[in-house]
Design an enzyme around this catalytic site. Structure first.
Site, short mmCIF file in Angstrom:
data_model
loop_
_atom_site.label_atom_id
_atom_site.label_comp_id
_atom_site.label_asym_id
_atom_site.label_seq_id
_atom_site.Cartn_x
_atom_site.Cartn_y
_atom_site.Cartn_z
N THR A 145 -21.26 21.39 54.05
CA THR A 145 -19.74 21.43 54.35
C THR A 145 -19.81 21.59 55.86
OG1 THR A 145 -19.23 22.30 52.14
CG2 THR A 145 -17.51 22.40 54.14
N ASP A 194 -26.07 16.73 50.21
CA ASP A 194 -25.36 17.84 49.60
C ASP A 194 -26.25 18.61 48.73
OD1 ASP A 194 -23.55 18.92 47.33
OD2 ASP A 194 -22.29 17.94 48.43
N SER A 195 -25.81 20.01 48.87
CA SER A 195 -26.79 20.96 48.08
C SER A 195 -27.05 20.78 46.72
CB SER A 195 -26.22 22.31 48.55
OG SER A 195 -24.94 22.47 47.89
N THR A 413 -28.46 38.97 31.39
CA THR A 413 -27.33 39.54 31.12
C THR A 413 -26.23 38.53 31.45
OG1 THR A 413 -25.48 41.20 31.19
CG2 THR A 413 -27.10 40.83 33.04
N GLN A 414 -25.13 38.24 31.01
CA GLN A 414 -23.91 37.42 31.04
C GLN A 414 -23.06 38.11 32.11
OE1 GLN A 414 -22.08 36.01 27.77
NE2 GLN A 414 -23.56 34.80 26.92
#
Length: 503
Positions: A145, A194-195, A413-414
């Protein structure tokens, strides 16, 4: 090789390293002259050995001595800007020189200095006589960006503009003229990406270019898009072993061409951190007002300037009126030479569990991946501290089968903040008995990149990789003994962990 030659080798190794930093153009000449003199000494029966071993660089007949050298970042120096040093009583060992001379220069990418640029890499003091020396920073721009502007041909959508960053820094960033700022060399890759389009080949390219310019700069700044910046910074943390200089990633949420933008501040502060007298020699991300460890970072916001966070580790530094460092979190200095690992084995899959998922799909994936060899690791994002439905025996048997097939199963873990504690609840113990490995408090980016790095090394077995998952290699994970105690733990459990910290 004679006895006199062997005794003088350690002195030459140190002088050779000095030469590498100061005058890279004359190294091939030294090598050839040293080898010829070593041969003459070994074949001579006597005489003044100091005279025979003395290397006179000023009288060198090497055709490349003193000529400008083209490197991946462009022209390093000019003939008039360097004076060849001289040796008195040194001899160069052939074997040591063979190990120190880079052998993969032909594989480096070609980087071209923008035309009519005033930037160069100085090899002499910029302020003769006043005792001052400005640092040198290489800026590698991959896109993102920060480099974008509205494109009329694409309906006004943002797209990268080639050369815009270099032009802006030359004409609009007066801060770079301040004597406290470093000398900056900018390279923009072609094409700008773009990344979301970047992956392991691009990570490898960045690592190789940093290695090629490692001795010519005091720090490095990588500009890219924010979408996969955490993955790229994490990957380079593992690729660059024994890193002794700062590598700082940054970008922006608003293009540099806009009147109100965060790009300018992020870029200036990244340059400052890359050129400090007491640098933080790690791969880091600077964004908004925080410098965070690259392998602890994750993107948390798409609409605010505070885009990145380090969930389980405080920032290494914060900026305000002054720079405040958390010195106890900074890794100790590297103890060896820089080693670059460019192989990343990405034969891994990440699955986020949801209630009511079908076990059969997972079983088919595991069996098909093991049969074709396209799956070597499976990362499961589980509930809470690493819990899964233990009543689903078919699911547990599926994971056990994966371990028996040689597939590494890692539990993550979420939760945004916290750690996996598989041995605390009964459901976690069932996974542990099935051969599932804990990722402790690593981010998903760190878990995936660490597995890809360890598998890409090619010298580690599955069990060795499993044992290294909870070992801190670049500060990416907290040691098990230093993790916060689980809920409802005893006073003894809390007390034995109090005050402990591991890098």
């Amino acid at each position: 090789m004679t006895l006199a030659t062997r005794i003088l080798l350690p002195r030459v190794c140190g002088r050779y390293y000095y030469m590498t930093k100061r005058a890279p153009a004359v190294i091939p000449c030294i090598v050839r002259e040293a080898r010829s003199m070593t041969t003459s000494v070994a074949g001579s029966g006597g005489g003044d050995k100091k005279t025979l071993l003395r290397i006179k660089l000023e009288n060198s007949t090497c055709p490349s001595a003193g000529k400008p050298q083209q490197t991946p970042a462009g022209l390093l120096f000019h003939y008039d800007s360097i004076k060849p040093p001289s040796f008195d009583d040194d001899v160069v060992g052939e074997n040591e020189l063979d190990n120190l001379i880079p052998k993969d220069d032909d594989n480096l990418t070609e980087l071209v200095t923008p035309p009519e640029s005033n930037f160069f890499i100085p090899q002499v003091k910029l302020h003769d006589g006043d005792g001052m020396k400005r640092k040198r920073v290489l800026v590698l721009c991959t896109g993102g960006t920060l480099t974008m502007a509205p494109d009329p041909e694409k309906g006004g959508s943002l797209s990268p503009v080639q050369g815009a960053l270099t032009e802006f820094m030359k004409k609009s960033m007066l801060e770079l003229q301040n004597e406290k700022m470093p000398d900056v060399v900018v390279h923009e890759y072609t094409p700008l990406l773009d990344s979301s389009d970047m992956g392991p080949p691009d990570w490898s390219l960045l690592a190789k270019d940093i290695k090629a310019n490692y001795l010519h700069f005091d720090g490095f700044v990588v500009l890219m898009g924010t979408d996969t910046m955490a993955y790229t910074a994490t990957a380079l943390s593992f690729m660059l072993e024994n890193l002794g200089k700062p590598v700082i990633f940054t970008g922006s949420q608003i293009p540099l061409a806009e009147p109100h933008t965060d790009a300018r501040q992020n870029l200036i502060m990244a340059l400052i951190f890359a050129a400090r007298d007491a640098p933080i020699s790690e791969v880091t991300i600077f964004f908004h007002d925080k410098l965070i460890r690259g392998c602890r970072s994750t993107k948390v916001n798409t609409g605010e300037l505070h885009a990145f966070d380090s969930p389980n580790l405080l920032p290494l530094a914060t900026t305000g009126i002054s720079i405040k460092e958390n010195e106890h979190l900074i890794l100790p200095p590297a103890r060896g030479v820089l080693r670059v690992h460019t192989r990343m084995d990405t034969r891994l899959l990440t699955i986020r569990l949801v209630p009511g998922f079908d076990d059969k799909i997972l079983r088919h994936l595991i069996r098909a991946g093991a049969e074709s060899g396209s799956l070597r690791a499976l990362v499961l994002q589980l509930y809470g501290t690493g819990n899964a439905p233990s009543v689903k025996e078919e699911f547990i048997e599926c994971l056990k089968e994966a371990a028996e097939l040689g597939i590494l199963v890692v539990a993550a873990t979420q939760c945004h903040v916290g750690s996996v504690a598989m041995g605390h609840y009964a459901t976690g113990r069932a996974l542990e008995r099935a051969g599932v490995v804990s990722s402790n408090d690593m981010t998903l980016e760190a878990t995936a990149c660490k597995i890809a790095y360890l598998m890409g090394r090619g010298d580690l077995s599955r069990d060795e990789i499993a044992n290294l998952m909870t070992v801190s290699m670049r500060g990416e994970v907290t040691h098990t003994d230093a993790l916060p105690p689980p809920p409802f733990s005893s006073a003894y459990q809390r007390g034995r962990r109090k005050g402990k910290y591991f890098y």
